[in-house]
Design a protein around this motif. Structure first.
Motif, PDB file in Angstrom:
ATOM      1  N   LYS A 128     -19.349 -19.234  70.248  1.00  0.00           N
ATOM      2  CA  LYS A 128     -19.724 -17.875  69.880  1.00  0.00           C
ATOM      3  C   LYS A 128     -18.851 -17.273  68.781  1.00  0.00           C
ATOM      4  O   LYS A 128     -19.176 -16.219  68.233  1.00  0.00           O
ATOM      5  CB  LYS A 128     -19.711 -16.990  71.131  1.00  0.00           C
ATOM      6  CG  LYS A 128     -18.346 -16.780  71.741  1.00  0.00           C
ATOM      7  CD  LYS A 128     -18.454 -16.293  73.165  1.00  0.00           C
ATOM      8  CE  LYS A 128     -18.520 -14.795  73.247  1.00  0.00           C
ATOM      9  NZ  LYS A 128     -18.399 -14.321  74.641  1.00  0.00           N
TER      10      LYS A 128
ATOM     11  N   HIS B 195     -27.456 -24.424  65.235  1.00  0.00           N
ATOM     12  CA  HIS B 195     -26.388 -24.595  64.246  1.00  0.00           C
ATOM     13  C   HIS B 195     -26.538 -25.919  63.521  1.00  0.00           C
ATOM     14  O   HIS B 195     -27.199 -26.843  64.011  1.00  0.00           O
ATOM     15  CB  HIS B 195     -25.023 -24.482  64.927  1.00  0.00           C
ATOM     16  CG  HIS B 195     -24.652 -23.062  65.190  1.00  0.00           C
ATOM     17  ND1 HIS B 195     -23.800 -22.337  64.385  1.00  0.00           N
ATOM     18  CD2 HIS B 195     -25.069 -22.194  66.150  1.00  0.00           C
ATOM     19  CE1 HIS B 195     -23.690 -21.108  64.845  1.00  0.00           C
ATOM     20  NE2 HIS B 195     -24.460 -20.992  65.919  1.00  0.00           N
TER      21      HIS B 195
ATOM     22  N   LYS C 138     -18.581 -10.262  73.295  1.00  0.00           N
ATOM     23  CA  LYS C 138     -19.925 -10.559  72.782  1.00  0.00           C
ATOM     24  C   LYS C 138     -20.776 -10.990  73.976  1.00  0.00           C
ATOM     25  O   LYS C 138     -20.438 -11.955  74.676  1.00  0.00           O
ATOM     26  CB  LYS C 138     -19.806 -11.684  71.740  1.00  0.00           C
ATOM     27  CG  LYS C 138     -21.075 -12.033  71.015  1.00  0.00           C
ATOM     28  CD  LYS C 138     -20.767 -13.031  69.896  1.00  0.00           C
ATOM     29  CE  LYS C 138     -21.990 -13.790  69.472  1.00  0.00           C
ATOM     30  NZ  LYS C 138     -21.713 -14.826  68.480  1.00  0.00           N
TER      31      LYS C 138
ATOM     32  N   GLY D  11     -20.225  -8.042  63.730  1.00  0.00           N
ATOM     33  CA  GLY D  11     -20.978  -8.400  62.525  1.00  0.00           C
ATOM     34  C   GLY D  11     -20.503  -7.717  61.270  1.00  0.00           C
ATOM     35  O   GLY D  11     -20.719  -8.205  60.161  1.00  0.00           O
TER      36      GLY D  11
ATOM     37  N   PHE E 134     -32.131 -14.427  55.468  1.00  0.00           N
ATOM     38  CA  PHE E 134     -31.184 -13.326  55.615  1.00  0.00           C
ATOM     39  C   PHE E 134     -30.751 -12.775  54.257  1.00  0.00           C
ATOM     40  O   PHE E 134     -31.292 -11.767  53.821  1.00  0.00           O
ATOM     41  CB  PHE E 134     -29.980 -13.781  56.457  1.00  0.00           C
ATOM     42  CG  PHE E 134     -29.172 -12.648  57.012  1.00  0.00           C
ATOM     43  CD1 PHE E 134     -29.561 -11.979  58.167  1.00  0.00           C
ATOM     44  CD2 PHE E 134     -28.006 -12.246  56.384  1.00  0.00           C
ATOM     45  CE1 PHE E 134     -28.792 -10.932  58.682  1.00  0.00           C
ATOM     46  CE2 PHE E 134     -27.234 -11.203  56.894  1.00  0.00           C
ATOM     47  CZ  PHE E 134     -27.636 -10.549  58.042  1.00  0.00           C
TER      48      PHE E 134
ATOM     49  N   SER F  35     -28.286 -21.199  69.761  1.00  0.00           N
ATOM     50  CA  SER F  35     -28.107 -19.836  70.285  1.00  0.00           C
ATOM     51  C   SER F  35     -29.054 -19.552  71.449  1.00  0.00           C
ATOM     52  O   SER F  35     -30.242 -19.919  71.406  1.00  0.00           O
ATOM     53  CB  SER F  35     -28.364 -18.817  69.175  1.00  0.00           C
ATOM     54  OG  SER F  35     -28.352 -17.519  69.709  1.00  0.00           O
TER      55      SER F  35
ATOM     56  N   GLU G  89     -29.298  -3.813  68.740  1.00  0.00           N
ATOM     57  CA  GLU G  89     -28.195  -4.564  69.360  1.00  0.00           C
ATOM     58  C   GLU G  89     -26.845  -3.967  68.950  1.00  0.00           C
ATOM     59  O   GLU G  89     -26.763  -3.174  67.998  1.00  0.00           O
ATOM     60  CB  GLU G  89     -28.255  -6.040  68.968  1.00  0.00           C
ATOM     61  CG  GLU G  89     -28.041  -6.307  67.492  1.00  0.00           C
ATOM     62  CD  GLU G  89     -27.499  -7.703  67.209  1.00  0.00           C
ATOM     63  OE1 GLU G  89     -26.422  -8.036  67.752  1.00  0.00           O
ATOM     64  OE2 GLU G  89     -28.130  -8.447  66.444  1.00  0.00           O
TER      65      GLU G  89
ATOM     66  N   THR H  52     -25.805  -9.218  72.239  1.00  0.00           N
ATOM     67  CA  THR H  52     -26.382 -10.020  71.156  1.00  0.00           C
ATOM     68  C   THR H  52     -27.899  -9.793  71.177  1.00  0.00           C
ATOM     69  O   THR H  52     -28.410  -8.995  71.975  1.00  0.00           O
ATOM     70  CB  THR H  52     -26.136 -11.514  71.411  1.00  0.00           C
ATOM     71  OG1 THR H  52     -26.792 -11.850  72.648  1.00  0.00           O
ATOM     72  CG2 THR H  52     -24.674 -11.859  71.496  1.00  0.00           C
TER      73      THR H  52
ATOM     74  N   THR I 195     -20.347 -17.527  64.286  1.00  0.00           N
ATOM     75  CA  THR I 195     -21.087 -16.554  63.454  1.00  0.00           C
ATOM     76  C   THR I 195     -20.175 -15.439  62.932  1.00  0.00           C
ATOM     77  O   THR I 195     -20.153 -15.196  61.712  1.00  0.00           O
ATOM     78  CB  THR I 195     -22.298 -15.985  64.229  1.00  0.00           C
ATOM     79  OG1 THR I 195     -23.086 -17.087  64.684  1.00  0.00           O
ATOM     80  CG2 THR I 195     -23.148 -15.097  63.358  1.00  0.00           C
TER      81      THR I 195
HETATM   82  O1  LIG Z   1     -26.325 -11.983  60.757  1.00  0.00           O
HETATM   83  C1  LIG Z   1     -26.028 -11.987  61.928  1.00  0.00           C
HETATM   84  N1  LIG Z   1     -26.531 -12.941  62.730  1.00  0.00           N
HETATM   85  C2  LIG Z   1     -26.242 -12.971  64.042  1.00  0.00           C
HETATM   86  C3  LIG Z   1     -25.425 -12.045  64.577  1.00  0.00           C
HETATM   87  C4  LIG Z   1     -25.106 -11.980  66.034  1.00  0.00           C
HETATM   88  O2  LIG Z   1     -24.819 -13.282  66.535  1.00  0.00           O
HETATM   89  C5  LIG Z   1     -25.650 -13.524  67.665  1.00  0.00           C
HETATM   90  C6  LIG Z   1     -25.901 -14.990  67.845  1.00  0.00           C
HETATM   91  O3  LIG Z   1     -24.705 -15.563  68.252  1.00  0.00           O
HETATM   92  P1  LIG Z   1     -24.676 -17.013  68.938  1.00  0.00           P
HETATM   93  O4  LIG Z   1     -25.024 -17.969  67.855  1.00  0.00           O
HETATM   94  O5  LIG Z   1     -23.282 -17.168  69.445  1.00  0.00           O
HETATM   95  O6  LIG Z   1     -25.701 -16.969  70.034  1.00  0.00           O
HETATM   96  C7  LIG Z   1     -26.913 -12.747  67.406  1.00  0.00           C
HETATM   97  O7  LIG Z   1     -27.650 -12.514  68.570  1.00  0.00           O
HETATM   98  C8  LIG Z   1     -26.335 -11.488  66.812  1.00  0.00           C
HETATM   99  O8  LIG Z   1     -25.903 -10.636  67.833  1.00  0.00           O
HETATM  100  C9  LIG Z   1     -24.868 -11.039  63.727  1.00  0.00           C
HETATM  101  O9  LIG Z   1     -24.112 -10.167  64.142  1.00  0.00           O
HETATM  102  N2  LIG Z   1     -25.204 -11.059  62.415  1.00  0.00           N
END
Ligand SMILES: O=c1[nH]cc([C@@H]2O[C@H](COP(=O)(O)O)[C@@H](O)[C@H]2O)c(=O)[nH]1
Length: 414
Positions: free
Chosen positions: A284, A153, A109, A55, A213, A163, A48, A128, A287
């Motif tokens: 969005k 979340h 994004k 990130g 993580f 997400s 990605e 993403t 994160t």
């Molecule tokens: O540790 C991380 N988690 C998530 C993301 C990014 O955030 C996105 C999810 O964002 P959202 O919650 O807005 O869908 C993931 O798909 C990824 O691209 C990131 O960069 N680093």
């Protein structure tokens, strides 16, 4: 714009992008490396680009992106970083394009809902997990590596902030290698949601702990476990054979030597969440905001853990892609033997013959164009049919030499 000017070199692929108008010709393009890999049947790993643009800070984002790609190459697979460049979905970025993306401002994004508007307006977009899964599906790349997936979340039961990664996982047949989800999210509800979506979540390694993580454990266990890359590849293979069309998450814990202290990271995350709340950050933006705040609060330690885990995930993902390719090659060579070898040419196996002659195996190198379903392997298409009744009246000459007469009749029929 300054970055743009710097990297728009005469005759380069990037220059071509910026000269190009909106095109309806092809929804995506491959890099030369990925195009070659596809034609040579090499294993490919999708990556990605939100992790690059949103990130991590520059220059660590660029260095990490290049290192991750090289790790994948060293292990016998080909990396395909996905992004949208000037509206063009691009699968596999050149070094020049990676360099541009890592410094570009205003990159959007790009999750599922964003792909079409970004393409239509010829903008730059960083995919993403959800966006990259869509590209991987289009390009038939079964394995995708990232750091962490999105999730439910905290307080998601009230805000419905969930997400789109989770829904996308539910409707794709891609295997996603990650290090679980961050504890900025509600990990328990994320796992519940993945279950509802039919996503197969496997812990990778010695234990069934679902990683969080930055830390190796989240307090939750994954419903399945795979011990190594071959086992993971077998799960992917079985899932595709059964045409489940729902994704697989392989959750790889951060290497122990880079794991963070649970208390320290938890405190940093809680403070960052409060700060996000105070600043009215939502959707969005959450994160990326939390990631930056946590990196600051831990003096960069969280960024180091992030870099270490994505590199480790790249190793695991490349190994899975290589093992999966081997399994696929065995399937293909079986098919090629059934119809392609001189011995078995044109013969149905006992298995395929059960499906009548429409299902004779197709040669591995043949076009699936007329097979209807490209996975069904049929190379004979029967449209309709006819019964023909003929009545033969035996004449005297036939009665005198019946076998010669029958031969004549059969020859006429053929
Ligand atoms: O540790 C991380 N988690 C998530 C993301 C990014 O955030 C996105 C999810 O964002 P959202 O919650 O807005 O869908 C993931 O798909 C990824 O691209 C990131 O960069 N680093």
């Amino acid at each position: 714009m300054a970055y743009l000017a710097k990297y728009v070199l005469k005759g380069s692929r990037l220059a071509a992008f910026y000269k190009r108008g909106y095109s309806t010709a092809s929804p995506w393009v491959f890099s030369e490396e990925v195009r070659l890999a596809k034609s040579e049947g090499k294993p490919i790993v999708a990556l990605e680009s939100t992790i690059i643009t949103h990130g991590m800070p520059y220059p660590q984002n660029l260095e990490t992106a290049k290192q991750v790609e090289n790790i994948i190459r060293e292990r016998g697979a080909v990396p395909a970083t996905v992004a949208i460049l000037k509206g063009q979905l691009t699968i596999g970025l050149s070094e020049e394009e990676l360099t541009y993306l890592a410094q570009a401002k205003g990159v959007v994004k790009a999750s599922r809902r964003d792909l079409a508007p970004i393409a239509a307006a010829k903008l730059d977009g960083a995919t993403t997990v959800a966006g990259t899964i869509i590209a991987a599906q289009l390009a038939d790349i079964p394995v995708f590596v990232t750091g962490g997936i999105g999730g439910v979340h905290r307080h998601g039961e009230n805000t419905l902030d969930i997400s789109a990664d989770l829904n996308e996982l539910g409707r794709s047949n891609t295997l996603v290698v990650c290090s679980g989800v961050k504890s900025i999210l509600d990990i328990g509800r994320t796992l519940e949601y993945l279950e509802t979506q039919g996503v197969c979540v496997c812990a990778f390694g010695e234990t069934s702990d679902f990683p969080a993580f930055y830390t190796t454990r989240s307090g939750f266990t994954a419903p399945h476990r795979v011990g190594d890359a071959l086992q993971a590849a077998r799960v992917l293979h079985a899932s595709r054979q059964m045409k489940l069309a729902s994704g697989i998450v392989v959750a790889v814990p951060v290497p122990q030597e880079h794991a963070m202290d649970e208390k320290i990271i938890q405190e940093a995350i809680n403070n960052a969440l409060k700060e996000a709340d105070r600043n009215g950050i939502s959707g969005k933006e959450v994160t990326p905001f939390i990631l930056a705040a946590v990196a600051k609060a831990t003096s960069g330690a969280s960024l180091n853990a992030n870099i270490a885990l994505i590199k480790n995930n790249a190793k695991v993902g490349a190994d899975i892609a290589v093992e999966f390719k081997k399994l696929k090659n065995v399937d293909d060579s079986k098919n090629a033997f059934n119809i392609g070898s001189s011995k078995g040419a044109g013969k149905c196996t006992s298995n395929t013959s059960r499906h009548f002659h429409t299902s004779c195996s197709r040669r591995a190198d043949e076009s699936p164009l007329f097979s209807g379903d490209k996975n069904c392997g049929g190379d004979v298409l029967v449209i309709g049919g006819a019964n023909v009744d003929r009545i033969y009246r035996l004449k005297e000459e036939g009665a005198q030499s019946p076998s010669a007469y029958l031969r004549k009749v059969v020859t006429t029929l053929l």
